[in-house]
Design a protein around this motif. Structure first.
Motif, PDB file in Angstrom:
ATOM      1  N   ALA A 258       0.852  -1.191   0.000  1.00 51.56           N
ATOM      2  CA  ALA A 258       0.000   0.000   0.000  1.00 51.56           C
ATOM      3  C   ALA A 258       0.886   1.238   0.000  1.00 51.56           C
ATOM      4  CB  ALA A 258      -0.925   0.000   1.208  1.00 51.56           C
ATOM      5  N   GLU A 263      -4.699   4.293   3.104  1.00 53.89           N
ATOM      6  CA  GLU A 263      -5.056   3.360   2.030  1.00 53.89           C
ATOM      7  C   GLU A 263      -4.957   1.918   2.518  1.00 53.89           C
ATOM      8  OE1 GLU A 263      -4.025   2.767  -2.658  1.00 53.89           O
ATOM      9  OE2 GLU A 263      -2.312   2.795  -1.291  1.00 53.89           O
ATOM     10  N   LYS A 267      -8.199  -0.408   2.530  1.00 54.36           N
ATOM     11  CA  LYS A 267      -8.219  -1.641   1.739  1.00 54.36           C
ATOM     12  C   LYS A 267      -8.455  -2.846   2.639  1.00 54.36           C
ATOM     13  CE  LYS A 267      -7.636  -4.054  -2.068  1.00 54.36           C
ATOM     14  NZ  LYS A 267      -8.561  -3.928  -3.217  1.00 54.36           N
ATOM     15  N   ARG A 305       1.461   8.516  -2.720  1.00 54.36           N
ATOM     16  CA  ARG A 305       0.338   8.416  -1.798  1.00 54.36           C
ATOM     17  C   ARG A 305      -0.954   8.874  -2.470  1.00 54.36           C
ATOM     18  NH1 ARG A 305       2.400  10.669   4.096  1.00 54.36           N
ATOM     19  NH2 ARG A 305       4.052   9.131   4.434  1.00 54.36           N
ATOM     20  N   PRO A 306      -2.039   8.171  -2.233  1.00 58.19           N
ATOM     21  CA  PRO A 306      -3.311   8.602  -2.823  1.00 58.19           C
ATOM     22  C   PRO A 306      -3.826   9.863  -2.150  1.00 58.19           C
ATOM     23  CG  PRO A 306      -3.661   6.747  -1.352  1.00 58.19           C
ATOM     24  CD  PRO A 306      -2.178   6.933  -1.445  1.00 58.19           C
ATOM     25  N   GLU A 310      -9.024  10.485  -4.137  1.00 58.54           N
ATOM     26  CA  GLU A 310      -8.861   9.126  -4.635  1.00 58.54           C
ATOM     27  C   GLU A 310      -9.328   8.098  -3.606  1.00 58.54           C
ATOM     28  OE1 GLU A 310      -5.017   9.762  -7.541  1.00 58.54           O
ATOM     29  OE2 GLU A 310      -4.681   9.587  -5.390  1.00 58.54           O
ATOM     30  N   LEU A 311      -8.992   8.338  -2.350  1.00 60.36           N
ATOM     31  CA  LEU A 311      -9.417   7.415  -1.299  1.00 60.36           C
ATOM     32  C   LEU A 311     -10.936   7.396  -1.167  1.00 60.36           C
ATOM     33  CD1 LEU A 311      -6.705   8.339   1.335  1.00 60.36           C
ATOM     34  CD2 LEU A 311      -6.924   6.122   0.211  1.00 60.36           C
TER      35      LEU A 311
END
Length: 465
Positions: A258, A263, A267, A305-306, A310-311
Motif C-alpha cells: 500500500a 489506504e 483496503k 500516496r493517494p 482518490e481514497l
C-alpha cells in the motif's frame, strides 16, 4: 466518441444534459490519465477453514518488512509451550540488539525485561532492538534464531519465504509472499489463542512513553477487528496482516505494497467486509510456490500516496458511482484524471452521479479524521494504551536454549553488517512442502490454474534505506 459528443451538442437538449455533454467534451481534451500503482498483492483467508476468499498475486515474492516479527513471536510462543520459557523469563538487551536502527526502544545494553513485556513491545511498537533481544534469548544467538525461523518456515510450508533477520529491516534476501504470511498468521492465531489479545492492543505505555500501534485505526474502527501486525520499508511499501471476528467467524487479510497508512487500512476494511460475504475457496495450504519476483528497489518512491479524493472514490462507503456517467475533474498540471470519480466541494448529485465531498477543517485543509470515517469507518472503540512493565522479576531466569545446535537449514544466510545488509545473490527457496506440492498437483485449483511458478534464483537487488 468525439463525433458522438459533437453531434449530441448540435441537437436540442435540456440544459442539464448539455452541461453533461460539455463536461464529457472537456474530458476528451485532457491528457491521458496517469494511473497510480495499485496495491501490490493481497490474500483473504478464512482463519478456521483456511479457504482462500480472494487474492491478487498471492504467491508473488515480496519483502515482508516488520510482518517478519510474527515469526519471531511465533517461535517465542512455541518456546513457552515447550516449557523452555515462561512469560516471566528474562530478555536482556545486548550490544548487538542495541545497535539496531529504529524503530527501537533504545534500552541500554544490560537492560532486563520480561519476555511478556518484550513481546508486547515487539508487536505494538515493532521495536527492532527488542526483536533481536527476543531472538537471542530464545535461540541463544541471532544466527541460531534465524536458522530456527527458516526451519519453521519450511515446516509450515512457507515456500516463497527466506528469513535473514528477526525484525524485517531492509535486506533484499529476506522475502515472503502474501500466501506465506497468511499461512504464518493462521498458525499464530490457531495454535496460540491465549496470546491473541497482544495483537489487538492499539497502544502501550512504557515508562513515560505512550507508543501507538500503526494498526490502531483498523483496530478501533473496523467491526470485530482483533489483529495483527503492520510493516513498512521503502522497497515493500506499507504491509499489514489484519483479522476480524464476526458471528463466531474470523477472516484474515494480508496486504502488501500500500502507498499510505490510510489506504492500507481502508483496503483492509474493504477486503475483510467482502471476505465475510464469501464462504468457498481452495485451501491456502495448497498454494505453495512462487509466481513472480519481488518489486524493484524504491517501490515507495514510485507509488505515490493517494489523495483524499482518490481514497473517497475508491473506498468511500457513501459513494455510489453511476453506471450512466462517471467523470472526474482533470488536473491539467498533474497529468490529468487519476480516478473515475473525484469529490465535489459539497455532497451533491449531478445527473445520476453522487459525489462525496472532501471534508475540510476550519483552516481549509483536508480533515483526515473525517476522511478515515468515510473510508475505514467511524471509531467504534476509544483509544486506550496498556501499561507494560520494564522491570523483570528478580527471580526470573533466561529461557532455556534448545539442547545441541539447531538443525542446519539449506540456504540459510547469516546476518551481516547493520543497519543494511549488502544484497547477495538469492539462492532458490528450497522445495519446502513436498506433500503440499503433491496435493496441489493432484488437485489443481481453478482460481490458480495456469499461474506460472518461478523457481529460478531471484537476481540481486541493491537495498535502499
Amino acid at each position: 466518441m468525439l463525433r458522438s459528443v459533437l453531434a449530441a451538442l448540435s441537437t436540442p437538449a435540456r440544459p442539464a444534459r448539455r452541461l453533461v455533454l460539455y463536461v464529457a467534451l472537456a474530458m476528451l481534451a485532457l491528457p491521458a490519465p496517469v494511473a497510480r500503482a495499485d496495491i501490490g498483492a493481497w490474500i483473504v483467508v478464512d482463519m478456521d477453514s483456511g479457504a482462500v476468499l480472494d487474492q491478487k498475486q498471492a504467491r508473488r515474492q515480496w519483502y515482508p518488512a516488520s510482518i517478519t516479527k510474527l515469526m519471531t513471536a511465533y517461535l517465542a510462543f512455541k518456546a513457552i509451550r515447550e516449557g523452555r520459557a515462561t512469560l516471566q523469563s528474562v530478555v536482556t538487551i545486548s550490544a548487538n540488539a542495541y545497535a539496531e536502527p529504529p524503530s527501537k526502544m533504545g534500552f541500554k545494553p544490560g537492560t532486563r525485561i520480561s519476555l511478556e513485556s518484550a513481546l508486547k513491545i515487539v508487536i505494538v511498537k515493532s521495536a527492532n532492538d527488542v526483536a533481536v533481544a527476543v531472538a537471542e534469548a530464545i535461540g541463544g544467538s541471532e544466527p541460531a534464531f534465524i536458522a530456527q525461523m527458516n526451519a519453521e518456515a519450511r515446516r509450515l510450508g512457507m515456500s516463497a519465504t527466506r528469513f535473514v533477520n528477526p525484525h524485517g529491516l531492509p535486506d533484499n534476501r529476506q522475502v515472503s509472499s502474501a500466501r506465506d504470511l497468511a499461512v504464518l498468521a493462521r498458525a499464530v492465531w490457531r495454535e496460540f489463542p491465549q496470546y491473541r489479545p497482544y495483537f489487538s492492543l492499539p497502544g502501550i505505555r512504557v515508562g513515560k512513553k505512550t507508543l501507538r500501534s500503526a494498526n490502531r485505526e483498523f483496530l478501533l474502527r473496523v467491526q470485530g477487528a482483533n489483529g495483527m501486525k503492520t510493516g513498512y520499508i521503502c522497497n515493500a511499501g506499507l504491509n499489514v496482516v489484519v483479522s476480524a471476528t464476526r458471528g463466531g467467524r474470523t477472516v484474515m487479510a494480508v496486504i502488501l505494497g500500500a502507498a499510505s497508512g490510510v489506504e492500507r487500512a481502508a483496503k483492509a476494511r474493504a477486503l475483510i467486509d467482502a471476505g465475510f460475504k464469501e464462504r468457498g475457496g481452495r485451501s491456502v495450504d495448497q498454494l505453495a510456490g512462487v509466481s513472480a519476483k519481488p518489486p524493484a528497489d524504491g517501490y515507495c518512491k514510485r507509488n505515490s500516496r493517494p489523495k483524499a479524493e482518490e481514497l473517497l472514490a475508491a473506498f468511500g462507503q457513501k459513494t455510489r458511482p453511476s453506471s450512466v456517467l462517471s467523470f472526474a475533474r482533470g488536473d491539467l498540471n498533474g497529468g490529468g484524471i487519476r480516478r473515475s470519480i473525484v469529490a465535489a466541494p459539497t455532497p451533491t448529485a449531478f445527473g445520476s452521479v453522487e459525489l462525496l465531498a472532501v471534508p475540510k477543517r476550519a483552516d481549509g485543509k483536508t480533515d483526515w479524521a473525517k476522511v478515515m470515517d468515510a473510508v475505514i469507518g467511524p471509531r467504534r472503540l476509544a483509544y486506550e494504551a496498556v501499561t507494560v512493565s520494564t522491570a523483570a522479576p528478580r527471580a526470573a531466569v533466561a529461557p532455556r536454549i534448545l539442547e545441541g545446535k539447531p538443525l542446519p537449514v539449506p540456504g540459510t544466510p547469516k546476518p551481516v553488517a547493520k543497519p543494511l545488509a549488502a544484497a547477495a545473490e538469492l539462492v532458490s527457496v528450497p522445495d519446502v512442502a513436498a506433500p503440499v506440492a503433491a496435493q496441489q498437483a493432484a488437485k489443481p485449483g481453478a482460481i490458480f490454474r495456469g499461474e506460472p511458478l518461478l523457481i529460478a534464483p531471484i537476481p540481486p537487488q541493491n537495498p535502499r534505506p
